[in-house]
Design an enzyme around this catalytic site. Structure first.
Site, PDB file in Angstrom:
ATOM      1  CG  HIS A  56      28.166  82.345  50.002  1.00 47.21           C
ATOM      2  ND1 HIS A  56      27.543  82.553  48.499  1.00 47.21           N
ATOM      3  CD2 HIS A  56      27.549  82.814  51.215  1.00 47.21           C
ATOM      4  CE1 HIS A  56      25.978  82.871  49.327  1.00 47.21           C
ATOM      5  NE2 HIS A  56      26.076  82.898  50.487  1.00 47.21           N
ATOM      6  CG  HIS A  59      33.272  83.835  46.155  1.00 47.44           C
ATOM      7  ND1 HIS A  59      33.503  84.755  45.230  1.00 47.44           N
ATOM      8  CD2 HIS A  59      32.215  82.629  47.237  1.00 47.44           C
ATOM      9  CE1 HIS A  59      32.534  82.919  44.545  1.00 47.44           C
ATOM     10  NE2 HIS A  59      31.767  82.463  44.966  1.00 47.44           N
ATOM     11  CG  ASP A 132      28.535  83.814  43.031  1.00 47.96           C
ATOM     12  OD1 ASP A 132      29.625  83.544  42.631  1.00 47.96           O
ATOM     13  OD2 ASP A 132      29.354  82.707  44.428  1.00 47.96           O
TER      14      ASP A 132
HETATM   15 FE    FE Z   1      29.934  80.942  45.007  1.00 49.45          FE
HETATM   16 ZN    ZN Z   2      28.196  82.938  46.790  1.00 50.24          ZN
END
Ligand code: FE
Ligand code: ZN
Length: 254
Positions: A56, A59, A132
């Site tokens: 993502h 990150h 996450d």
């Molecule tokens: Fe995140």
């Molecule tokens: Zn994420």
């Protein structure tokens, strides 16, 4: 040789972590370059490695800026996600281990939020970087994986030693606490923790990292297998994954 870990707040609610051992520094996730560069220069540290948890943008987006400031940077990430991660210098997968200044870094699959998310466990620091997957009083939303995948991930993470410190990727804890109380309104440890979290946030303190023992006692997503949690949800006799999926679905709608 001791290991020092520094939490760096990035973007609106992301955390990145500097891991310092001897004369080398690793970074877990690169949400944005600027605060990380500032944290490094404040300490007179160079940056040698980046360990990426998942693909993502929040990150990885800081990586380009960090690479230009530190051209020798070595980037580690999941082999199975290499096609959608920034260019990797070291590809790793579940069960792999690599060395950082003589300390083992164990790679654990942490799929669920994404498929290919990894966690990094550093036993010598009693630290696990979960981003996450397992979060403070929560877990990541299931964007790509199934409830079963995330349940497997959480079960693996909770099998780490009780004193393990959990470095997760976001400051979501206050909202997570409000939700957790809807699942276990009578959990005394949770009530105390929720009050502590509110006080911490009122003073602008971070609620990350947390410890695995407090997550076990209060995080509703880790507690889906418990009789009292199932009964509270009117799901007596349901299997653990089904109960976990129900808690996750309620959180999505919370
Ligand atoms: Fe995140
Ligand atoms: Zn994420």
């Amino acid at each position: 040789m001791s290991i020092e870990i520094v939490t760096v707040a990035c973007r609106s609610d992301n955390y990145a972590f500097l891991v310092r051992a001897g004369e080398r520094t690793a970074l877990v996730d690169a949400p944005e370059a600027e605060p990380i560069v500032a944290a490094l220069s404040e300490r007179g540290w160079s940056l040698d490695e980046v360990w990426i948890t998942h693909h993502h943008a929040d990150h990885v987006e800081g990586l380009a800026g960090l690479r230009s400031a530190h051209p020798g940077l070595s980037v580690t990430g999941a082999r199975r996600d290499a096609h959608r991660l920034p260019k990797l210098d070291r590809e790793v997968g579940d069960g792999d281990a690599f060395q950082f200044q003589g300390h083992a870094v164990n790679v654990m699959d942490a799929s669920g939020h994404t498929v290919g998310h990894v966690a990094f466990h550093v036993p010598d620091a009693a630290a696990v970087f979960t981003a996450d997957s397992l979060m403070a009083l929560g877990c990541g939303r299931l964007f790509e994986g199934t409830p079963e995948m995330m349940w497997t991930t959480l079960s693996a993470l909770t099998s780490l030693p009780d004193d393990t410190v959990v470095y997760s990727g976001h400051e979501y804890t206050a909202a997570n606490a409000r939700f957790a109380l809807t699942i276990e309104p009578d959990n005394e440890a949770l009530k105390r923790r929720a009050a502590d979290i509110e006080a911490a946030r009122a003073e602008g303190r971070y609620t990350v990292p947390s410890t695995l023992s407090e997550e076990r006692a209060t995080n509703p997503f880790l507690r889906a297998s418990l009789r009292q949690v199932k009964e509270g949800l009117d799901m007596k006799g349901a299997d653990d994954v089904t109960v976990f999926a129900e808690i996750r679905a309620r959180k999505d709608a919370f």
